[in-house]
Write a protein that holds these residues in place. Structure first.
Motif, mmCIF file in Angstrom:
data_model
loop_
_atom_site.group_PDB
_atom_site.id
_atom_site.type_symbol
_atom_site.label_atom_id
_atom_site.label_comp_id
_atom_site.label_asym_id
_atom_site.label_seq_id
_atom_site.Cartn_x
_atom_site.Cartn_y
_atom_site.Cartn_z
ATOM 1 N N LYS A 161 -12.153 4.552 -8.414
ATOM 2 C CA LYS A 161 -11.261 5.701 -8.532
ATOM 3 C C LYS A 161 -11.298 6.561 -7.276
ATOM 4 N N ALA A 162 -10.183 7.251 -7.048
ATOM 5 C CA ALA A 162 -10.082 8.235 -5.980
ATOM 6 C C ALA A 162 -10.191 9.640 -6.562
ATOM 7 N N LYS A 163 -10.756 10.535 -5.773
ATOM 8 C CA LYS A 163 -10.824 11.955 -6.131
ATOM 9 C C LYS A 163 -10.602 12.752 -4.854
ATOM 10 N N TYR A 164 -9.938 13.885 -4.990
ATOM 11 C CA TYR A 164 -9.661 14.697 -3.805
ATOM 12 C C TYR A 164 -9.941 16.159 -4.108
ATOM 13 N N GLN A 205 -6.231 7.828 -14.354
ATOM 14 C CA GLN A 205 -7.302 8.537 -13.654
ATOM 15 C C GLN A 205 -7.781 7.767 -12.426
ATOM 16 N N GLY A 206 -7.850 8.481 -11.305
ATOM 17 C CA GLY A 206 -8.318 7.870 -10.069
ATOM 18 C C GLY A 206 -7.265 7.124 -9.303
ATOM 19 N N GLY A 207 -6.043 7.066 -9.832
ATOM 20 C CA GLY A 207 -4.960 6.391 -9.139
ATOM 21 C C GLY A 207 -4.234 7.330 -8.193
ATOM 22 N N ILE A 208 -3.514 6.745 -7.249
ATOM 23 C CA ILE A 208 -2.733 7.517 -6.280
ATOM 24 C C ILE A 208 -1.294 7.035 -6.314
#
Length: 298
Positions: free
Chosen positions: A56-59, A127-130
């Motif tokens: 997952k990605a988080k920013y 969740q965690g997608g872009i």
């Protein structure tokens, strides 16, 4: 046509892999290639699996380190770097262009020359997608509210009413979103994407690519440590990704900036790569980051 195939064949011969590592059953891979007299390191995060098993990605857009400390418990952090461009060097600086940070509006003012809208999902099945939108080519389409199958289109860069409604959606949906430079878009022709490869000063480059490989979405951070112009680096990055079998959808320019933060999992722990080129290596520490793009697994 023969010239085209000859060119592709030459490219395939000129790319050389230097080393590779693979973790978590191949879901996180690191591969370094040499091409056109430079090294290109691909940090490849697979989105294969459901929300409980994929990477997952988080920013965090502002006050990034404190937000990171509050959030990271129970997660295995694989990679950290800087993301969007900020309007200052302090930790409370704001990203340039429209921005919502985990459901909180940070910047209401669009950047006219930035064509990319990036949405990072913080919950539910995505969740965690872009999601990336080329705003030169299409409106931003969102489901409002989640699960309703009611889709709305906005032009947040150029329409004030749409902008307000879009930011309101970002707050209610609890997402993170920001504007950025798209240096490659599948929506644009080759001449639109790479018509001016001499644009930009020579410096270290780092890009984020959203790709498809074998039917699976991949997020790939590409680090180019030798100085190169912005669009030349983007074109070479696209060629290396093509060589590695990715269908590239979008490539975004990440801000290495003066701090140039980059940490990577080495099989045992999260290691500071110290990509900062000056004498003050404290600048490259996560504690001093203005914003953070993070990849992790639960």
């Amino acid at each position: 046509m023969r010239l085209f195939y000859t060119t592709i064949f030459t490219l395939l011969l000129s790319v050389t892999m230097l080393n590779a590592q693979s973790y978590f059953n191949g879901k996180f891979k690191i591969q370094t290639y040499t091409y056109a007299d430079r090294e290109f390191t691909l940090y490849d995060f697979s989105r294969e699996g459901d929300v409980n098993t994929n990477l997952k990605a988080k920013y965090f857009a502002t006050d990034a380190y404190n937000q990171y400390l509050d959030w990271k418990s129970g997660k295995e952090i694989l990679f950290i770097t800087a993301g969007a461009f900020s309007d200052g060097w302090d930790s409370d600086a704001k990203p340039v262009g429209l921005c919502v940070d985990n459901g909180k509006t940070i910047n209401k003012f669009p950047k006219a020359e930035m064509d990319g809208m990036v949405i990072i999902y913080n919950g539910a099945a995505q969740q965690g997608g872009i999601a990336v939108v080329d705003m030169d080519k299409k409106y931003v389409t969102v489901e409002n509210p989640y699960g309703s199958k009611n889709y709305e289109q906005y032009d947040p860069r150029d329409n004030a009413i749409d902008r307000t409604n879009f930011l309101n959606w970002g707050e209610s949906a609890g997402v993170t979103l920001f504007q950025t430079q798209l240096v490659y878009s599948e929506k644009k022709s080759d001449s639109e994407n790479f018509g001016n490869t001499s644009f930009g000063d020579k410096r270290e480059r780092r890009y984020l690519a959203i790709c498809i490989k074998n039917g699976i979405v991949h997020h790939v951070v590409v680090d180019v440590p030798e100085a190169i112009k912005l669009m030349e680096g983007a074109q070479r990055t696209k060629e290396v990704l093509d060589y590695d079998g990715f269908n590239v959808l979008y490539i975004m320019n990440l801000d290495t900036g003066d701090k140039n933060v980059m940490y990577c999992y080495n099989g045992s722990y999260l290691e500071n790569q110290y990509p900062y080129k000056g004498s003050n290596t404290d600048a490259a520490k996560i504690e001093n980051a203005t914003n953070l793009l993070i990849y992790y697994k639960d």
